[in-house]
Design a protein around this motif. Sequence first.
Motif, PDB file in Angstrom:
ATOM      1  N   UNK A 112       0.815  -1.213   0.000  1.00 11.36           N
ATOM      2  CA  UNK A 112       0.000   0.000   0.000  1.00 11.36           C
ATOM      3  C   UNK A 112       0.853   1.270   0.000  1.00 11.36           C
ATOM      4  N   UNK A 113       1.940   1.271   0.784  1.00  9.18           N
ATOM      5  CA  UNK A 113       2.800   2.455   0.856  1.00  9.18           C
ATOM      6  C   UNK A 113       3.533   2.677  -0.462  1.00  9.18           C
ATOM      7  N   UNK A 114       4.068   1.585  -1.036  1.00 11.91           N
ATOM      8  CA  UNK A 114       4.765   1.693  -2.317  1.00 11.91           C
ATOM      9  C   UNK A 114       3.816   2.139  -3.417  1.00 11.91           C
ATOM     10  N   UNK A 115       2.583   1.646  -3.380  1.00  8.97           N
ATOM     11  CA  UNK A 115       1.587   2.015  -4.399  1.00  8.97           C
ATOM     12  C   UNK A 115       1.260   3.501  -4.328  1.00  8.97           C
ATOM     13  N   UNK A 116       1.052   4.035  -3.104  1.00  9.37           N
ATOM     14  CA  UNK A 116       0.783   5.470  -2.974  1.00  9.37           C
ATOM     15  C   UNK A 116       1.953   6.296  -3.490  1.00  9.37           C
ATOM     16  N   UNK A 117       3.169   5.855  -3.150  1.00 12.31           N
ATOM     17  CA  UNK A 117       4.368   6.570  -3.614  1.00 12.31           C
ATOM     18  C   UNK A 117       4.458   6.527  -5.140  1.00 12.31           C
ATOM     19  N   UNK A 118       4.150   5.375  -5.724  1.00 12.28           N
ATOM     20  CA  UNK A 118       4.190   5.207  -7.182  1.00 12.28           C
ATOM     21  C   UNK A 118       3.189   6.152  -7.853  1.00 12.28           C
ATOM     22  N   UNK A 119       1.978   6.246  -7.320  1.00 14.80           N
ATOM     23  CA  UNK A 119       0.967   7.141  -7.888  1.00 14.80           C
ATOM     24  C   UNK A 119       1.413   8.598  -7.810  1.00 14.80           C
ATOM     25  N   UNK A 120       2.023   8.971  -6.682  1.00 20.70           N
ATOM     26  CA  UNK A 120       2.483  10.353  -6.545  1.00 20.70           C
ATOM     27  C   UNK A 120       3.583  10.683  -7.552  1.00 20.70           C
ATOM     28  N   UNK A 121       4.496   9.737  -7.751  1.00 19.13           N
ATOM     29  CA  UNK A 121       5.570   9.964  -8.712  1.00 19.13           C
ATOM     30  C   UNK A 121       5.053  10.020 -10.141  1.00 19.13           C
ATOM     31  N   UNK A 122       4.144   9.111 -10.466  1.00 19.51           N
ATOM     32  CA  UNK A 122       3.685   8.996 -11.854  1.00 19.51           C
ATOM     33  C   UNK A 122       2.629  10.032 -12.219  1.00 19.51           C
ATOM     34  N   UNK A 123       1.701  10.303 -11.310  1.00 20.57           N
ATOM     35  CA  UNK A 123       0.551  11.141 -11.640  1.00 20.57           C
ATOM     36  C   UNK A 123       0.396  12.362 -10.740  1.00 20.57           C
ATOM     37  N   UNK A 124       1.261  12.481  -9.733  1.00 24.18           N
ATOM     38  CA  UNK A 124       1.167  13.569  -8.755  1.00 24.18           C
ATOM     39  C   UNK A 124      -0.186  13.567  -8.048  1.00 24.18           C
ATOM     40  N   UNK A 125      -0.703  12.384  -7.787  1.00 19.23           N
ATOM     41  CA  UNK A 125      -1.953  12.248  -7.049  1.00 19.23           C
ATOM     42  C   UNK A 125      -1.980  10.890  -6.360  1.00 19.23           C
ATOM     43  N   UNK A 126      -2.762  10.789  -5.300  1.00 15.76           N
ATOM     44  CA  UNK A 126      -2.923   9.521  -4.604  1.00 15.76           C
ATOM     45  C   UNK A 126      -3.968   8.670  -5.318  1.00 15.76           C
ATOM     46  N   UNK A 127      -3.877   7.345  -5.195  1.00 13.55           N
ATOM     47  CA  UNK A 127      -4.923   6.491  -5.770  1.00 13.55           C
ATOM     48  C   UNK A 127      -6.249   6.767  -5.100  1.00 13.55           C
ATOM     49  N   UNK A 128      -7.314   6.815  -5.897  1.00  8.79           N
ATOM     50  CA  UNK A 128      -8.654   7.088  -5.366  1.00  8.79           C
ATOM     51  C   UNK A 128      -9.294   5.783  -4.924  1.00  8.79           C
ATOM     52  N   UNK A 129      -8.922   5.342  -3.745  1.00  5.30           N
ATOM     53  CA  UNK A 129      -9.453   4.078  -3.230  1.00  5.30           C
ATOM     54  C   UNK A 129     -10.772   4.301  -2.508  1.00  5.30           C
ATOM     55  N   UNK A 130     -11.743   3.437  -2.731  1.00  8.17           N
ATOM     56  CA  UNK A 130     -12.951   3.490  -1.908  1.00  8.17           C
ATOM     57  C   UNK A 130     -12.641   2.921  -0.528  1.00  8.17           C
TER      58      UNK A 130
END
Length: 243
Positions: free
Chosen positions: A47-65
């Motif tokens: 989960x932490x790596x995924x959030x970091x990946x989204x920030x690097x790639x898209x400059x936003x956090x994943x929109x998780x429900x």
Amino acid sequence: MEHGDRERLLELAHFLKTRRARISPELAGQVSTQVIESIARALQLDATERRHFFLLALQQLPADPVPPASEISRALQQFLDLQGICPAYVTDPRLNIVGWNQVASRIYGTYETMSARERNSVWRTFTSPYVRELLQENWERHARHRLAHFRACYGSYSGDPWWMELIEDLSHASEEFREWWPRHDVLNGPEGLKVNYHPSVGKLVFEQVSFLLSDAPHLTVTINMPRDVGETASKLRMLLSHS
């Protein structure tokens, strides 16, 4: 891992790196959330790596429900209890009160005996006579602030059945909600100065601070600190001593 497998994977990494270098920044900027999500799954990111990946790639956090929390951790409850005379509570993304300390329950209502709907801070703000009496002339400012916060949260869950049901029920239950909801006011953050009128000890004045938890960013902790160390603080100690 065999030597041959290691070399093959290194070759794969180099190949992907060279092909990625061929893409211009303009094209790279068109990568969709679906593509990023697929890569995250393929790489088995936590989960932490995924959030970091989204920030690097898209400059936003994943929109998780994020599912609403029904209970908080023992450590978080201990933190709330350690706030002493400062009323403290935890809200989930639906603005349900999911954790509180003793003094919060003494001031805002006995959360332990409330239903899940009654512990929703928006529902309680607009339907509880006790809350209106507690806030008195400050009720409208608080209610508008709470509603604007609710609207900001709703943006991530538009169309969700739980939210739609609560909005419909509030529209029937409260004339003010029915009038203000269509205005689409949005706001997030603490109220700052907060004044309550408790039926037993009278006027209480607080400064409010709120923050998200790093290990549970869908939960918000709110702490109300006595504005002065004299009158309000001594009244809060009196409330706790009579519990």
